[in-house]
Scaffold this active site. Sequence first.
Site, PDB file in Angstrom:
ATOM      1  N   GLU A  77     -33.006  20.779 -27.059  1.00  0.00           N
ATOM      2  CA  GLU A  77     -32.842  20.887 -28.522  1.00  0.00           C
ATOM      3  C   GLU A  77     -32.576  19.514 -29.099  1.00  0.00           C
ATOM      4  O   GLU A  77     -31.773  18.740 -28.538  1.00  0.00           O
ATOM      5  CB  GLU A  77     -31.642  21.775 -28.907  1.00  0.00           C
ATOM      6  CG  GLU A  77     -31.861  23.245 -28.753  1.00  0.00           C
ATOM      7  CD  GLU A  77     -30.656  24.073 -29.222  1.00  0.00           C
ATOM      8  OE1 GLU A  77     -29.887  23.600 -30.092  1.00  0.00           O
ATOM      9  OE2 GLU A  77     -30.493  25.181 -28.690  1.00  0.00           O
TER      10      GLU A  77
ATOM     11  N   GLU B  81     -25.660  26.355 -24.183  1.00  0.00           N
ATOM     12  CA  GLU B  81     -24.526  25.581 -24.684  1.00  0.00           C
ATOM     13  C   GLU B  81     -23.166  26.158 -24.299  1.00  0.00           C
ATOM     14  O   GLU B  81     -22.429  26.708 -25.143  1.00  0.00           O
ATOM     15  CB  GLU B  81     -24.642  25.407 -26.203  1.00  0.00           C
ATOM     16  CG  GLU B  81     -25.921  24.687 -26.604  1.00  0.00           C
ATOM     17  CD  GLU B  81     -26.020  24.374 -28.092  1.00  0.00           C
ATOM     18  OE1 GLU B  81     -25.204  24.882 -28.870  1.00  0.00           O
ATOM     19  OE2 GLU B  81     -26.919  23.607 -28.463  1.00  0.00           O
TER      20      GLU B  81
HETATM   21  O1  IFM Z   1     -28.491  26.449 -34.494  1.00  0.00           O
HETATM   22  C1  IFM Z   1     -27.865  25.858 -33.403  1.00  0.00           C
HETATM   23  C2  IFM Z   1     -28.308  26.519 -32.124  1.00  0.00           C
HETATM   24  O2  IFM Z   1     -28.053  27.882 -32.127  1.00  0.00           O
HETATM   25  C3  IFM Z   1     -27.631  25.913 -30.933  1.00  0.00           C
HETATM   26  N1  IFM Z   1     -27.688  24.468 -30.962  1.00  0.00           N
HETATM   27  C4  IFM Z   1     -27.387  23.786 -32.176  1.00  0.00           C
HETATM   28  C5  IFM Z   1     -28.157  24.376 -33.328  1.00  0.00           C
HETATM   29  C6  IFM Z   1     -27.830  23.638 -34.634  1.00  0.00           C
HETATM   30  O3  IFM Z   1     -26.491  23.767 -34.946  1.00  0.00           O
END
Ligand code: IFM
Length: 433
Positions: A351, A167
Site C-alpha cells: 500500500e 497491518e
Molecule cells: O484505508 C486504510 C487501509 O484500510 C489500511 N491502510 C491505510 C489506509 C489509509 O489510511
Amino acid sequence: MKLTRADFPDGFKFGVATSAYQIEGHGQGGAGPTHWDSFAATPGNVVRAENGAVACDHLNRLDEDLDLIAGLGADVYRFSTSWARILPEGIGTPNGQGLDFYDRLVDGLLARGIDPAVTLYHWELPQALADQGGWRNAEMPNWFADYTEVIMGRIGDRVWSAAPINEPWCVGWLSHFDGHHAPGLRDIRATARAMHHVLVSHGRATQVMRGLGVKNLGAVCNFEWSAPASDGAADQQAAARYDAIYNRFFLGGLFKGAYPDLVLEGLEPHLPEGWQDDFATITTPLDWIGVNYYTRKLIRATDGPWPAYAEAPTELPLTDMGWEIYPKGLSDFLTRTARDYTDDLPIYVTENGMASATTLDPDRIDYLDQHLRAVQGAIDDGAPVKGYFVWSLMDNYEWALGYEKRFGLIHVDFETLARTPKASYHALAQWWR
Ligand code: IFM
C-alpha cells in the site's frame, strides 16, 4: 520525466489495493454484524457515525470495478475477504452468497489477466467473536485458522498470493491502546494480548494455507518512519521506542522470533502466559513481506507513563490526513527491512497513496511519482522489491474518518455511487502500459 514500467526490473508488478468493508457494502449479501458496525454506531467514534453498510456498493458493481482495474493496466489486484461475510457468526455455517461472491471476484480477475492477491483479515471482526473478547481471546488463532480453511478451501487454488492479516499494528495498537479503531479500547493489557494473538493467528493461518497447497504466502505490515524531534537523548529514545512498537515488534516476531526490549519494557507483564512458546508458530516461513507505507512522524519525549512519547509538528507538506509527505521513509524501510530482517525475501509495497479531495489530482500524481522513485532508489541499493500497489483503487470508507478522506484513483460519488477516474488513474494507465 515520469517513471514508466520500463524503468523497473522485468517482472516487477504494479497493482492497486482495496479492502472488503471499505468498498463492498457490508449491509448486503448475508454478511453478519462486525465490531466496526457497533464502533461506528457509538457517538464520537466515526465522523458523522458513518459505516460500511453501503460503501461503494462493490458487491453489486463487481464487473464495472474489475473493468476499471483492467483499464489501468494493473498486473495485481490486492483485495480482502470479509470474515463476517463468509462466516456471519465468526464460526459455524458459511454464507454461500459470500463464498460465491469471492469466487466470482477471483474468476473475474483471472479472466481479465489480473493476479488476485488476497488478504484474509482487514479489520471487520465478526461481532460474535468480538463479544468474546476478539483479539484479546487466546482462541483467536483457532477461530482464524478455521475461517482460513473455509475461504481458502474455496478460492486458494486460484489466487496469486495470500496474506493473513492486514497491518497488525492497527489491529493491535491503534485499536486497543490508542482506541482509534474498533473495538476502541485504551487498555495496555488488551493491547499486549491483541498484538501477540494477531501474530499467532498469522502463523496458524499460514500453516493452514501451506497445508491446502496455497502458493506465495506473505505478511502485510504497515510502517511509519519515526525521527526524533530534536538531538536530545530523551527525544532520540522516544523515537526509538515509537519505532520498536510500530515497526520492529512485528518484523521481530515474524523473522527473529523475538520482540524488541523497548516494547517488552511496557508490554511484557501483560503478555499471555507462555508467550515465548508461540514463536515457533509466528515464525512459520514466508514467501514475501508486504510493506504499507504512507508517512513519517517526528517524535518527542513526554513525562508520564510508558511509552512516554508524543508527535511533534512538522514543517513538511501534509496530505488531507495530516500526514507528512516523506518518500525517503519508503526507501529507508525497504532497505532496512531487507538488511535487518528479511535478506533476499521478495518485498512488495502493498500500500502507498494519499488522501486528497481534488479530482484533478496533480498532488496525488506527484506523490505517486515521488514514492515510485523511492522504490527505484531502494532497488538500486539492492533491496529485492518486486512490486508496488497503490492505495486505493477508488474512494472508500476511511474507517474513523468516514467517507471524508479520499484515497482513490477513481472518484466515487457517495450519493449516486458513480465512478469517475481521476487524472491520477489516467496517469498510471500511461505509466503502466
Ligand atoms: O484505508 C486504510 C487501509 O484500510 C489500511 N491502510 C491505510 C489506509 C489509509 O489510511
